[in-house]
Design a protein around this motif. Sequence first.
Motif, PDB file in Angstrom:
ATOM      1  N   GLN A  21       0.833  -1.194   0.000  1.00  0.00           N
ATOM      2  CA  GLN A  21       0.000   0.000   0.000  1.00  0.00           C
ATOM      3  C   GLN A  21       0.874   1.253   0.000  1.00  0.00           C
ATOM      4  O   GLN A  21       0.612   2.202  -0.740  1.00  0.00           O
ATOM      5  CB  GLN A  21      -0.918  -0.016   1.217  1.00  0.00           C
ATOM      6  N   ARG A  65      -3.992   6.196  -0.152  1.00  0.00           N
ATOM      7  CA  ARG A  65      -3.956   4.744   0.014  1.00  0.00           C
ATOM      8  C   ARG A  65      -5.369   4.158  -0.117  1.00  0.00           C
ATOM      9  O   ARG A  65      -5.559   3.110  -0.732  1.00  0.00           O
ATOM     10  CB  ARG A  65      -3.348   4.378   1.364  1.00  0.00           C
ATOM     11  N   TRP A  70      -6.531   1.381  -2.901  1.00  0.00           N
ATOM     12  CA  TRP A  70      -7.011   0.071  -2.449  1.00  0.00           C
ATOM     13  C   TRP A  70      -8.452  -0.180  -2.887  1.00  0.00           C
ATOM     14  O   TRP A  70      -8.884  -1.310  -3.017  1.00  0.00           O
ATOM     15  CB  TRP A  70      -6.857  -0.044  -0.931  1.00  0.00           C
TER      16      TRP A  70
END
Length: 215
Positions: A155, A166, A170
Motif C-alpha cells: 500500500q 492509500r 485500495w
Amino acid sequence: MALHADARDWTLRTAHNEDEMWALADEEGIRAARLAYPSGWLFLTRDDATRELVRLAAATGGEWKADELAHELDQSTDHVERRLDDLVELAVFREVDGAYRPNNQSVVAQTAERLRVTADEHGAEDGFRDIASPEVVRLMLDALLSTDSNDELTQDTLHELVGESRKSMWMHVDRLTNLGVLEESGDSYVIHEASPVLGHVKALDAAVLGTALSP
C-alpha cells in the motif's frame, strides 16, 4: 513533443526528461509530476473526450465535423477541436477542410483496439474504458510501466509511486487484479509478468511515443 492541453502544453515523458519529472515530483508530488510529464499512455487516456475519440477512431470509419463530434460527446466544440488536433498529430485522425476521418493505418488506434479486445477477453465490461478510468487506475498503470516485475507493491509503495491516497488505490486495485495485471502476494501485489493486458498498455504507450517523436 509538446501537445495541447487546455491553457498549457503537455511535454510527453521520455528518457531525456524523466529526471525533470522526478525533480518536479520532489516539489509538487508524484501525481502532479506524472500528469505534467505524461507517458504516451497517460496522454492518450487523459480525459473523456480523448478516450472516446480514440475509441471511435479504432472502431469505425466515417467523417465528421468537430461540432458534430462535440454534440456526440456532449463536450464544447473548442475542447473537442483541441483534442482532435492532438490526435491528428498522432495520426489517429486525418483532417481535410475541417472534416475529421479516422486513419485506418494508425498504429495508435490499432493498438488501442487490441488493448480493448484483450481487456474484454479478461473480464472487462468495456476494456478501454475500464482500464482508462478513473484517474487512479490510469496512474497505477502508468507507474507499472516502469516498475520491476519482481518488486512487491505494498500500500505504501503504490502511494509513493502514484501519489493518490492509500484508500483510493485500495478501492481500485482489484480492477487490475481482475484483469490479470497484478497478482496478490500475501498483503502485497506483484506484477503478472505475462499479463497480456499490461503488455498491450505498454505497446500503446510505445505507439504514442513512437508516433509523436517520429520525424
